[in-house]
Design an enzyme around this catalytic site. Structure first.
Site, PDB file in Angstrom:
ATOM      1  N   ASP A 151       0.863  -1.177   0.000  1.00  0.00           N
ATOM      2  CA  ASP A 151       0.000   0.000   0.000  1.00  0.00           C
ATOM      3  C   ASP A 151       0.903   1.233   0.000  1.00  0.00           C
ATOM      4  OD1 ASP A 151      -2.396   1.480   0.160  1.00  0.00           O
ATOM      5  OD2 ASP A 151      -2.082   1.738   2.309  1.00  0.00           O
ATOM      6  N   THR A 164       0.362   4.611   0.852  1.00  0.00           N
ATOM      7  CA  THR A 164       0.317   5.465   2.024  1.00  0.00           C
ATOM      8  C   THR A 164       0.709   4.673   3.267  1.00  0.00           C
ATOM      9  OG1 THR A 164      -1.481   6.700   1.018  1.00  0.00           O
ATOM     10  CG2 THR A 164      -1.106   7.043   3.370  1.00  0.00           C
TER      11      THR A 164
END
Length: 767
Positions: free
Chosen positions: A282, A284
């Site tokens: 991911d 972020t």
């Protein structure tokens, strides 16, 4: 608490000390060897029971190492456990989950896990995911009075609920316990070893009967000598140290990762890491740091002043009780001085919607206007000129949100239709300093890294490109992917960077990769990653992430250190590679022990070895070296079919070793004839041959060579030379080389056998 209305479900991160001792002492193999040890004590002499010391030493090592791992795991679990926010006497404060009592009021925000059952008392756009309980991925919108179940978690909004059932009465109360419990789930390594040992156990009984019969009725030994020879033939069949070394390697892996602030919630996860060939990241919180900074507010509507835009942004930030990283940056960059806009009917951010909103009214009241803040490509229709401007900013690695005004209520499903853009909100994402180096490590290890994010695909690709990820220049917008895992599998396997991915798509993408035979690790920190973490072979959660992600992940990086991932992968490879390595040693011994026993029964000759001889050989060529090799560094990628790969070498090598030892024994019997007192010399010749072949097997298994491995093998060889050279050790181990013909013949047979073993190794393609 006095009434027992407390959430007292025992949550353990490891087995108790009593369970550890029992598990290491009361094993099938300790029972077998223990019985054989007692038999030797009865028939004597005591030096034939040296393998009893090995039982005690190995068991003690296993207990000590696992207790060390338990202490590490217990300490880390306390750091990583969820601490719900409880409102008592008007004050909200975090408490341990076990301290919650009946009728406590528990506050909820995005990512919070519900640890007890209850009933909602306040809700502001509260949406709860109950997929861990029901399997239904769609979040459930909760209103005051609705039930809340333990094991569910908040995906959007905020609220509070009153605890109605706590402790063992709570529905699915065991989920929180299972998330951090020491577990031994099924794994290829453990099941493979168990399969091998089951076959060994079946072979032991008929071989023992045959050995006793041949020594009693054919060789006419007395019963004590027959039993001693039987024990000498049976003990080497039991690879007693293999299971122990596997547990020790796992336990030490936990300790090593614990020092790197990695919480391993399931021990076999270490093995799973060795098999990972694809890592889904991911963006972020993984490639970028969690925090952001507001760099620019670019007004796109001349009718709206810049000051008004910032006031609206401040009000939207005030409407969200638990803002995410983007909204926190906006609040910090747009301080609310006047406070004249009052938010009402707020719509919290959802990773599925990609936007949040609220109705803002001025000081004079009235209905006010609905303002939305979210992804430009979600709030704007295709072809809108502002999209090109947003994409241009995103291509520089910036995160861009759109502030828009709508004429509909925030909760209206059609609220985005006809929304008028007011401003582009530009945020800067700070790259993790260790991200580029970590991605480079995965590339060198041939582990495919795929970035899967809910952000704009162009922006995600720009961030990945800045980190040097190959394929980042061709980002894929997940909204164009097919709707099923099977259909999207080719695109997911081919692509590297994916943007605008919904939580359900993350799950489907992991499913698609696994359907293509990939072993997938998924990293994440938000509630939108939970489904994918559950589906992945190995789930890796960030310590600062939501409680829900930490609950379903097998590994938690407590310091959010993305740079720890290479260490985690390398640790898994080290464990499974080393266990595969030492398994060849143990099982070679098992094979040649079975073959020797069968040859003795068929040929009707005395069994060539006493237990003390094989104890000496096992210690020098297997026991001591395997302990060091099992804990050695290494990062070789694990391959499947553990049993087949080990037996491809152990079976022929064991046959060669057993046949060579027996041939040497027969040769010595012919050389010495029936001379009195030559049985010891005959055994010594066979022992020399078996030692030479076993040492060559060790040299093969110890490759590739390093200084300490050369020193280890040399020390083991020196130990055998010392036994042959020192008179007191000669007498103790009943080993004495007589004359020149038999010893040199034994050495020659051993040398030829070594060449055959080397050829087997090279023929298997592992040379």
């Amino acid at each position: 608490m006095a009434r027992g209305d407390v959430n007292d479900v025992p949550a353990r991160s490891s087995r108790s000390v009593r369970e550890i001792v029992r598990a290491n002492v009361l094993t099938r193999f300790n029972a077998i060897l223990g019985v054989l040890f007692l038999i030797v004590l009865v028939v004597g002499p005591v030096q034939d029971g040296l393998f009893g010391v090995v039982i005690v030493a190995n068991t003690a090592i296993g207990i000590v190492q696992e207790v060390r791992a338990k202490r590490t795991l217990d300490g880390l679990a306390v750091v990583g456990e969820a601490r719900p926010v409880v409102r008592r006497d008007g004050v909200a404060r975090p408490v341990a989950a076990s301290a919650i009592v009946l009728d406590d009021v528990i506050e909820l925000g995005p990512g919070d896990k519900c640890v007890v059952d209850g009933r909602v008392t306040a809700a502001d756009g509260l949406e709860i995911d109950e997929s861990l309980l029901t399997g239904e991925a769609d979040p459930v919108h909760k209103r005051p009075g609705d039930p809340v179940l333990s094991g569910s978690f908040v995906v959007a909004g905020s609220g509070a609920f009153t605890a109605t059932r706590v402790g063992r009465e709570a529905y699915a109360a065991q989920l929180a316990e299972e998330a951090s419990r020491f577990t031994l789930v099924r794994s290829e390594l453990r099941s493979g070893i168990s399969e091998i040992l089951r076959y060994v156990t079946w072979m032991m009984v008929p071989v023992a009967v045959g050995l006793v019969a041949s020594q009693l009725y054919v060789q006419r030994h007395d019963w004590r000598e027959a039993v001693r020879r039987m024990v000498g033939g049976i003990v080497p069949m039991v690879p007693e140290g293999l299971v122990l070394l596997t547990s020790v390697a796992f336990a030490i892996g936990v300790v090593r990762l614990g020092r790197r602030r990695c919480l391993v919630q399931e021990l076999p996860a270490i093995e799973g890491l060795a098999r990972v060939d694809t890592v889904c990241l991911d963006k972020t919180g993984t490639l970028t740091e969690g925090g952001m900074a507001l760099t620019e507010v670019r007004t796109v509507d001349d009718a709206v002043a810049d000051a008004d835009v910032r006031e609206v942004l401040a009000a939207l930030g005030r409407a969200e009780p638990r803002p995410n990283a983007s909204l926190r940056a906006i609040v910090d960059g747009c301080p609310d001085g006047s406070g004249r806009l009052r938010p009402a009917d707020a719509l919290p951010f959802s990773s599925a919607r990609k936007y949040s909103g609220a109705r803002l009214s001025g000081p004079d009241g009235g209905d006010g206007a609905t303002w939305l803040l979210g992804a430009p490509d979600v709030l704007l229709p295709p072809g809108d000129p502002r999209l090109a401007e947003a994409d241009a900013l995103g291509a520089r690695g910036l995160r861009v949100l759109l502030l828009a005004r709508s004429g509909r209520a925030p909760h209206d499903p059609r609220v985005t239709q006809g929304a008028r853009p007011a401003a582009l909100v530009v945020l800067e994402q700070r790259l993790r300093g260790d991200a580029a180096e970590t991605l480079a490590y995965f590339a060198r290890q041939r582990v495919a890294a795929k970035v899967i994010s809910g952000d704009n695909a162009v922006s995600v690709g720009a961030v990945a490109a800045r980190l040097g990820l190959a394929g980042a220049d061709e980002p894929v917008d997940a909204r164009g992917l097919p709707g099923t895992p099977d259909a999207m599998a080719p695109a997911v396997e081919r692509g590297t960077v994916f943007g605008r991915v919904t939580p359900r798509q993350k799950h489907d993408m992991v499913t698609a990769l696994r359907s293509r035979g990939h072993v997938v690790a998924m990293t994440g920190d938000g509630v939108n990653d939970v489904l994918a973490l559950k589906e992945a072979d190995i789930g890796v959660a960030m310590g600062s992430g939501s409680a829900a992600t930490r609950a379903v992940a097998q590994i938690v990086l407590l310091d959010d250190g993305f740079s720890a991932l290479p260490s985690v992968v390398a640790e898994g490879r080290r464990v499974i590679g080393n266990i595969t390595r030492v398994s060849r040693l143990f099982l070679t011994k098992t094979v040649y022990s079975v073959l020797l026993a069968l040859l003795v029964v068929v040929s009707r000759v005395p069994y060539p070895f006493l237990p003390r001889h094989l104890t000496l050989l096992s210690t020098l060529t297997i026991g001591v070296p395997s302990f060091f090799l099992a804990l050695a560094p290494g990062d070789e990628r694990a391959r499947p079919r553990f049993v087949r790969r080990v037996m491809r070498f152990a079976l022929p090598a064991g046959v060669v070793a057993g046949a060579a030892a027996f041939a040497s024994y027969v040769m010595a019997r012919a050389v010495y004839g029936g001379a009195a007192g030559t049985r010891e010399a005959q055994t010594s010749a066979a022992t020399l041959t078996l030692f030479v072949v076993s040492m060559w097997v060790l040299t093969i298994v110890a490759r590739p060579w390093t200084w300490w491995r050369v020193l280890l093998v040399a020390a083991m060889a020196a130990g055998f030379v010392v036994v042959l050279a020192v008179p007191v050790l000669q007498r103790f181990f009943a080993l004495r080389l007589v004359g020149a013909e038999a010893p040199w013949g034994a050495a020659g047979i051993g040398a030829v056998a070594c060449l055959v073993v080397e050829a087997v190794w090279r023929r298997n393609g592992e040379g």
